[in-house]
Design a protein around this motif. Structure first.
Motif, PDB file in Angstrom:
ATOM      1  N   SER A  93       5.042  -9.627  -1.404  1.00  0.00           N
ATOM      2  CA  SER A  93       3.932  -8.725  -1.708  1.00  0.00           C
ATOM      3  C   SER A  93       3.131  -9.239  -2.889  1.00  0.00           C
ATOM      4  CB  SER A  93       4.467  -7.314  -2.001  1.00  0.00           C
ATOM      5  OG  SER A  93       5.112  -6.793  -0.857  1.00  0.00           O
TER       6      SER A  93
ATOM      7  N   SER B 234     -14.704 -14.053  -1.721  1.00  0.00           N
ATOM      8  CA  SER B 234     -15.673 -13.402  -0.831  1.00  0.00           C
ATOM      9  C   SER B 234     -16.799 -12.754  -1.624  1.00  0.00           C
ATOM     10  CB  SER B 234     -14.950 -12.362   0.037  1.00  0.00           C
ATOM     11  OG  SER B 234     -15.887 -11.670   0.853  1.00  0.00           O
TER      12      SER B 234
ATOM     13  N   LYS C  62      -7.446 -13.274  -4.591  1.00  0.00           N
ATOM     14  CA  LYS C  62      -8.235 -14.512  -4.663  1.00  0.00           C
ATOM     15  C   LYS C  62      -9.247 -14.588  -3.539  1.00  0.00           C
ATOM     16  CE  LYS C  62      -7.732 -19.520  -5.012  1.00  0.00           C
ATOM     17  NZ  LYS C  62      -6.762 -20.638  -5.036  1.00  0.00           N
ATOM     18  N   THR C  63      -8.784 -14.174  -2.350  1.00  0.00           N
ATOM     19  CA  THR C  63      -9.695 -14.175  -1.193  1.00  0.00           C
ATOM     20  C   THR C  63     -10.845 -13.208  -1.393  1.00  0.00           C
ATOM     21  OG1 THR C  63      -7.854 -14.724   0.269  1.00  0.00           O
ATOM     22  CG2 THR C  63      -9.841 -13.805   1.298  1.00  0.00           C
ATOM     23  N   VAL C  64     -10.518 -11.997  -1.929  1.00  0.00           N
ATOM     24  CA  VAL C  64     -11.569 -10.994  -2.183  1.00  0.00           C
ATOM     25  C   VAL C  64     -12.545 -11.501  -3.231  1.00  0.00           C
ATOM     26  CG1 VAL C  64     -12.010  -8.689  -3.106  1.00  0.00           C
ATOM     27  CG2 VAL C  64     -10.148  -9.051  -1.472  1.00  0.00           C
TER      28      VAL C  64
ATOM     29  N   ALA D  41      -2.948 -13.794  -3.334  1.00  0.00           N
ATOM     30  CA  ALA D  41      -3.788 -14.513  -2.369  1.00  0.00           C
ATOM     31  C   ALA D  41      -4.921 -13.629  -1.877  1.00  0.00           C
ATOM     32  CB  ALA D  41      -2.929 -14.990  -1.191  1.00  0.00           C
ATOM     33  N   GLN D  42      -4.555 -12.351  -1.631  1.00  0.00           N
ATOM     34  CA  GLN D  42      -5.594 -11.423  -1.148  1.00  0.00           C
ATOM     35  C   GLN D  42      -6.659 -11.208  -2.212  1.00  0.00           C
ATOM     36  OE1 GLN D  42      -4.089  -7.609   0.009  1.00  0.00           O
ATOM     37  NE2 GLN D  42      -5.953  -7.035   1.089  1.00  0.00           N
TER      38      GLN D  42
ATOM     39  N   ALA E 241       1.294 -12.342  -1.727  1.00  0.00           N
ATOM     40  CA  ALA E 241       0.236 -11.933  -0.796  1.00  0.00           C
ATOM     41  C   ALA E 241      -0.892 -11.226  -1.533  1.00  0.00           C
ATOM     42  CB  ALA E 241       0.820 -11.026   0.284  1.00  0.00           C
ATOM     43  N   GLY E 242      -0.525 -10.377  -2.529  1.00  0.00           N
ATOM     44  CA  GLY E 242      -1.565  -9.667  -3.302  1.00  0.00           C
ATOM     45  C   GLY E 242      -2.440 -10.634  -4.078  1.00  0.00           C
TER      46      GLY E 242
END
Length: 251
Positions: free
Chosen positions: A57, A71, A66-68, A63-64, A60-61
């Protein structure tokens, strides 16, 4: 018959008891070993299974997030590019409108300048025509004076009238006859003026300083010229005596 009785006729000696206890102990240890490692492994597995979701988690958080973030950054860059493109398009449109307005204003100014130039040219042509017509009328009206004493006196009287210099035909004629007998080239080489190097000359016998001081513009600057001599002498007489008519002797 039990197994224990089969061994030594139903009696267990001390060695047998120790052997059985040892076997029992080993069995218990084996049982304990077989259970505890199993339980420990299960607990480890349980702990691993329980910890794994937490670690996943977090990763993943991250990475998420970083992705956000990526974006959002990309969206911001895109928005900035779009805003710049809109601003550039607006600036180009404004420049185009301004250029069109300037071109229209320049064309209007050029047309007005052309109209003004044409009007000025027309006015100048009209002025020249009017001046030529006026000159022609003036030439037609201008009297022609005879090249003699009578003509010189009459022309001098016209100039004197224009400049406000008093005098009459009779006063001019009388003084001319007395001073030079009507000879425009007459010169006095014997009086005090001649002795001083400034002899009297012309119809009304004026000296150079007097002629220069009272010369009338528009007439030749020449003491011997009949009209220039008469008008300068009449101007001097008017200043000193009130009029050439008041002069009856040397002045």
């Amino acid at each position: 018959m039990s197994a224990f009785r089969a061994l030594g006729h139903g009696r267990l000696n001390k060695n047998h008891k120790f052997s059985i206890a040892g076997v029992a102990t080993l069995g218990a240890a084996a049982l304990t070993f077989s259970l505890v490692p199993g339980n420990a492994s299960a607990e480890a597995d349980t702990q691993t299974v329980a910890a794994a979701p937490v670690a996943w988690s977090a990763a993943a958080g991250s990475a998420q997030a970083k992705t956000v973030h990526t974006s959002i950054t990309q969206q911001q860059v895109g928005a900035d590019r779009m805003a710049k493109a809109v601003a550039d398009a607006r600036a180009k449109a404004d420049a185009k409108v301004a250029a069109a307005a300037k071109a229209k204003a320049d064309a209007k100014a050029a047309a007005q300048a052309k109209v003004k130039a044409a009007a000025e040219a027309k006015a100048a042509a009209k002025k020249r025509a009017d001046e030529q017509a006026a000159a022609s009328r003036a030439a037609a009206r201008k009297p022609v004076y005879a090249n003699n004493l009578d003509g010189w006196i009459r022309e001098s009287l016209a100039i004197m009238k224009k400049h406000g210099i008093p005098g009459t035909y009779e006063g001019l004629h009388r003084n001319i006859i007395r001073e030079s007998s009507g000879d425009p080239r007459a010169i006095n080489n014997w009086d005090i003026n001649a002795q001083n190097g400034i002899p009297s000359k012309g119809l009304l016998q004026v000296i150079k300083p007097t002629f220069d001081a009272y010369h009338i513009p528009g007439t030749p600057h020449d003491q011997y010229h009949p009209v220039a001599n008469i008008t300068a002498a009449a101007n001097y007489a008017a200043d000193r005596y009130g009029s050439i008519d008041n002069v009856d002797s040397a002045y």
